[in-house]
Design an enzyme around this catalytic site. Sequence first.
Site, PDB file in Angstrom:
ATOM      1  CG  HIS D 148      -0.105   0.208   2.581  1.00  0.00           C
ATOM      2  ND1 HIS D 148       0.527  -0.855   3.273  1.00  0.00           N
ATOM      3  CD2 HIS D 148       0.118   1.285   3.154  1.00  0.00           C
ATOM      4  CE1 HIS D 148       1.088  -0.489   4.342  1.00  0.00           C
ATOM      5  NE2 HIS D 148       0.918   0.981   4.373  1.00  0.00           N
ATOM      6  CG  HIS D 195      -3.771   0.666   4.615  1.00  0.00           C
ATOM      7  ND1 HIS D 195      -3.016  -0.742   4.870  1.00  0.00           N
ATOM      8  CD2 HIS D 195      -2.859   1.355   5.188  1.00  0.00           C
ATOM      9  CE1 HIS D 195      -2.058  -0.385   5.598  1.00  0.00           C
ATOM     10  NE2 HIS D 195      -1.808   0.832   5.763  1.00  0.00           N
ATOM     11  CG  HIS D 209       4.380   4.686   4.403  1.00  0.00           C
ATOM     12  ND1 HIS D 209       3.616   5.333   5.369  1.00  0.00           N
ATOM     13  CD2 HIS D 209       3.757   3.572   4.334  1.00  0.00           C
ATOM     14  CE1 HIS D 209       2.535   4.574   5.742  1.00  0.00           C
ATOM     15  NE2 HIS D 209       2.882   3.591   5.048  1.00  0.00           N
ATOM     16  CG  HIS D 241       0.660   1.019  11.760  1.00  0.00           C
ATOM     17  ND1 HIS D 241       1.203   1.976  12.225  1.00  0.00           N
ATOM     18  CD2 HIS D 241       1.103   0.267  10.695  1.00  0.00           C
ATOM     19  CE1 HIS D 241       2.255   2.262  11.198  1.00  0.00           C
ATOM     20  NE2 HIS D 241       2.093   1.221  10.572  1.00  0.00           N
ATOM     21  CE1 TYR D 250       4.885   3.600   8.266  1.00  0.00           C
ATOM     22  CE2 TYR D 250       5.009   5.087  10.033  1.00  0.00           C
ATOM     23  CZ  TYR D 250       4.433   4.283   8.975  1.00  0.00           C
ATOM     24  OH  TYR D 250       3.201   4.285   8.779  1.00  0.00           O
ATOM     25  CD  GLU D 260       3.957   0.374   7.220  1.00  0.00           C
ATOM     26  OE1 GLU D 260       3.291   0.998   6.213  1.00  0.00           O
ATOM     27  OE2 GLU D 260       3.712   0.268   7.993  1.00  0.00           O
TER      28      GLU D 260
END
Lengths: 302, 302, 302, 302
Positions: D148, D195, D209, D241, D250, D260
């Site tokens: 993503h 996502h 990112h 997260h 990250y 990431e």
Amino acid sequence: MGVMRLGVVETRVMDLEESLRYYTQVVGLQLTGREGNRAYLKAWDEEDHHSVVLVESDRPGLEHMAFKVRFQDDLDKFEKSIEQYGIKVNRVSKGARMAEGQAIEFKLPTGHIMQLYNEIEKVGNGLKLNPDPWPDNLKGMAPPNLDHLLLTGDDIQSVTDFMTRVLDFHISEQVVSVDGEQLIGTFLFRTNSPHDIAFIKGPDSKLHHFAFHLDNWNEVLRAADLLTKNDIALDIGPTRHGLTRGTTVYFFDPSGNRNEVFSGGYVPCADFTPITWTEDQLGKAIFYLERQLNERFVTALT
Amino acid sequence: MGVMRLGVVETRVMDLEESLRYYTQVVGLQLTGREGNRAYLKAWDEEDHHSVVLVESDRPGLEHMAFKVRFQDDLDKFEKSIEQYGIKVNRVSKGARMAEGQAIEFKLPTGHIMQLYNEIEKVGNGLKLNPDPWPDNLKGMAPPNLDHLLLTGDDIQSVTDFMTRVLDFHISEQVVSVDGEQLIGTFLFRTNSPHDIAFIKGPDSKLHHFAFHLDNWNEVLRAADLLTKNDIALDIGPTRHGLTRGTTVYFFDPSGNRNEVFSGGYVPCADFTPITWTEDQLGKAIFYLERQLNERFVTALT
Amino acid sequence: MGVMRLGVVETRVMDLEESLRYYTQVVGLQLTGREGNRAYLKAWDEEDHHSVVLVESDRPGLEHMAFKVRFQDDLDKFEKSIEQYGIKVNRVSKGARMAEGQAIEFKLPTGHIMQLYNEIEKVGNGLKLNPDPWPDNLKGMAPPNLDHLLLTGDDIQSVTDFMTRVLDFHISEQVVSVDGEQLIGTFLFRTNSPHDIAFIKGPDSKLHHFAFHLDNWNEVLRAADLLTKNDIALDIGPTRHGLTRGTTVYFFDPSGNRNEVFSGGYVPCADFTPITWTEDQLGKAIFYLERQLNERFVTALT
Amino acid sequence: MGVMRLGVVETRVMDLEESLRYYTQVVGLQLTGREGNRAYLKAWDEEDHHSVVLVESDRPGLEHMAFKVRFQDDLDKFEKSIEQYGIKVNRVSKGARMAEGQAIEFKLPTGHIMQLYNEIEKVGNGLKLNPDPWPDNLKGMAPPNLDHLLLTGDDIQSVTDFMTRVLDFHISEQVVSVDGEQLIGTFLFRTNSPHDIAFIKGPDSKLHHFAFHLDNWNEVLRAADLLTKNDIALDIGPTRHGLTRGTTVYFFDPSGNRNEVFSGGYVPCADFTPITWTEDQLGKAIFYLERQLNERFVTALT
């Protein structure tokens, strides 16, 4: 003969009820006794009556730590050798604390109170006859056992000398100044784990943290999740230590004593060649991934 | 003083080249020497010159195993105590095998050849100055170290008696007949791991398996994947042992010697209360998840 | 428009109370409703009222399975296209089962009853406002959601044709005879997971297993531990499938319906090139590590 | 019809050789083509010719991102609907970049250049006939696929409206002001992952990112280890997260573009009830364990 392992950590806490909630519900230790201003706790896989003693006080910090020796006779031998080394030894009577037998007590060159003992009531872990690999009804982080502690002191050379020469600890790792002249930290073991106790340069008599063992990196994440779920102060992690290779989360009990859950690392024996870190690599030595200390690492001591 | 750990396993293999391919490419040991019909290998995190010796022969099996003692003087003391126990001891000269110093050798009540030694050349693991937690260029399963071995024999009581009384091993677990009268297996440790050596009822002088340590259950799966990828015979696993709680894969080297990768388990000290399994629970004791032995478990011995 | 996911599996069980104990305490589903001879359950991360329906019967097996479509209008469209394909479609009225809206029902070429539906009561997972990553008080294996099911049938070609052409499923993997002429199994997906439903050659109308999702390989071990702790029949595992790459444990509910916990695998989209396995590699395809089927794999069907 | 997944991220880098070393040796992507100032890379499990394009430039940042649609005809339909929405669409000719067919291109309300495409050369992953679960010779972090990207922009409401109404993305999570009036971030999916693209309040046209998928939390640690071993700048992690529940590290490519590695999270479908985070919980939303943003999170954009 000799020292077997870190057996007991007695920690000062400022609110015993609140601390008990934390140590039983979040860390997941089992309450095995209570008497006066003290509460006694064990991790689920430990057989002895307790490994953590909480004592209510007006300030946090380490009241004492105790290492378990293999034989009762070891106490006499160590009493002699410690006195010969020039450190005064006291006898602690059986029953000074719940479930404990006689111990010897002395002050390390760094000012910390250490005891050696052999006798302590066994309450068992319930896993001795055709056992399952883990019990039901575990709570919180549910570490199987206490692992190690890290203390600060001014004279790392002296305390290391005492620990290795008199108590026969082995050095797994050391941090030295870049010129190699000064010893800044030493990691010491009796069990085949990277450290049972460690010392780093800092104010005398202070506790940096004590740590519980977890089985793996997934458990470390789960422990970190539980910190947030329970609104407990995280210090750092999940991350990896350069020293010991272990994976870790640091956090604080309600009184500000730093706790750790620790997993992994190598399997050293007495013939292990110590690992050396130079002070310029201290960040990486402590937090391998971040490669720098956070300020709290050197200031948050109890 | 005393025994530190399982240091060397010397295994007979029937095709040295083929075996070397297997032990270096699939298991992922490092070849550290070769001489005559022997090849010397170490796991990546070991400092000593070798932990596995392959010796070409017309049959598989265990040529000898050797435990490393802490001090050179321990050899004299053990020589005396073993002879006093009634077992004949031979001295093995320095240089009988590559990189090794003097050793003492004797036969266990189960017929296996055991050696004790202190001197062996250190070649290091390259991780002693500001090290990373793991080296580059690992191959295969890449166990960090040798872990334990399991042997069969007729008189489990006697060998256990010898191991505990003379060599000061501790019992972590035992399998007994349902009436508790007969000892069917014992698991013994010197390091703080669930076993450094174990014995189960069976023909004398036979090897059941020797095992390498892996860090975690994910590595155990990866090891099992590598077996299929390399067309190596799987015995069983990934699964969990009831005995030791460890996770495991059993498989066979090209000569039919059983190997294991092992991870997990508890952290015992000398005061550990032995776990008892009754024979009717043997299936669960060996393979906790399957709850029954496969036939090969008792028949595939070398 | 289109099929979103496997939404409901209705399974026949022979003792509803015993089955409920198993599905709630061991598998760890949540009971969301009960009515007549049916009990309704959901996994903790599912929002809809139920994903598993247990219906008491005199024999085990699959009563029906239902896939959730995105829009209510999809029912009309699918009704038309399925009828055009030559398969009779019935309407199932709202309220035929608790919390469910209208559905369409039809019989697959393999004899299994499939439904499509859009309306079902949402009861939520309680994690929609500033949520923690996982809830407290999880029980048993605690899968977050239902994953897929595997059915047997005689005409794999026809059912695959129907599933792909009419319901727009995609083929992730297929097993073919060595000469490539005959289709022996197909794995089909709508979500980006290796399979939402699969078919293998066998008797018509039979259930091979239905599976729950687990997050990782450690959870798979924990699930396997729970089987032994609760004395539930293990079929096989923990192991890895060649097909899907997933890790798995197969086991049986009290009525003999095979369940699975499944983790891992790749992330396919509609443009995924199907993977082909030839029948001579079927053992490895099903159980990548064992490289052979156990007999139960083909005989234990409900 | 519709968008299948994030297919290509084209990133500006300031030194192509150095960047290639990083993306192939540390991240572990495979170089599949090079032409002019561009290099084309794919992750090991991807079948298409590339998912990452590096283009040498005098500044870092996102050149464009491209989502793959299921059918070639989708381009016409989306061209129409996007133009109807009021956004100008350009056709990109086949061959504008290596291995790519025709695409349509347009500017998001946040200023980012997006393309939609269907045609791209398939080079395969080599795992389509009786495959092993993973290939040999993986390098570095070895993510199986691109996952993503996260972009910043001023008008989150508008871009979310466009993404959901025109491109039929679904909202998995949203961050809103405490009074619920303002949309601060949205997480959007087409695949069944938390996502495929996300937007947070910030300067227009900026890249926060882009992320690669890893299988599990152990792989996340290994990736973090590789950062230190290769002296690559860590941003934060390993951590979890709150948004998406995923685990993460990250870090920065040599030009300062944030990368990431991401693992975990739930499995949403189109009927997923969006999760809402209030701005006062933003720290926990982004970094669940630390419970606060580091400064770089909002300032290090490219």
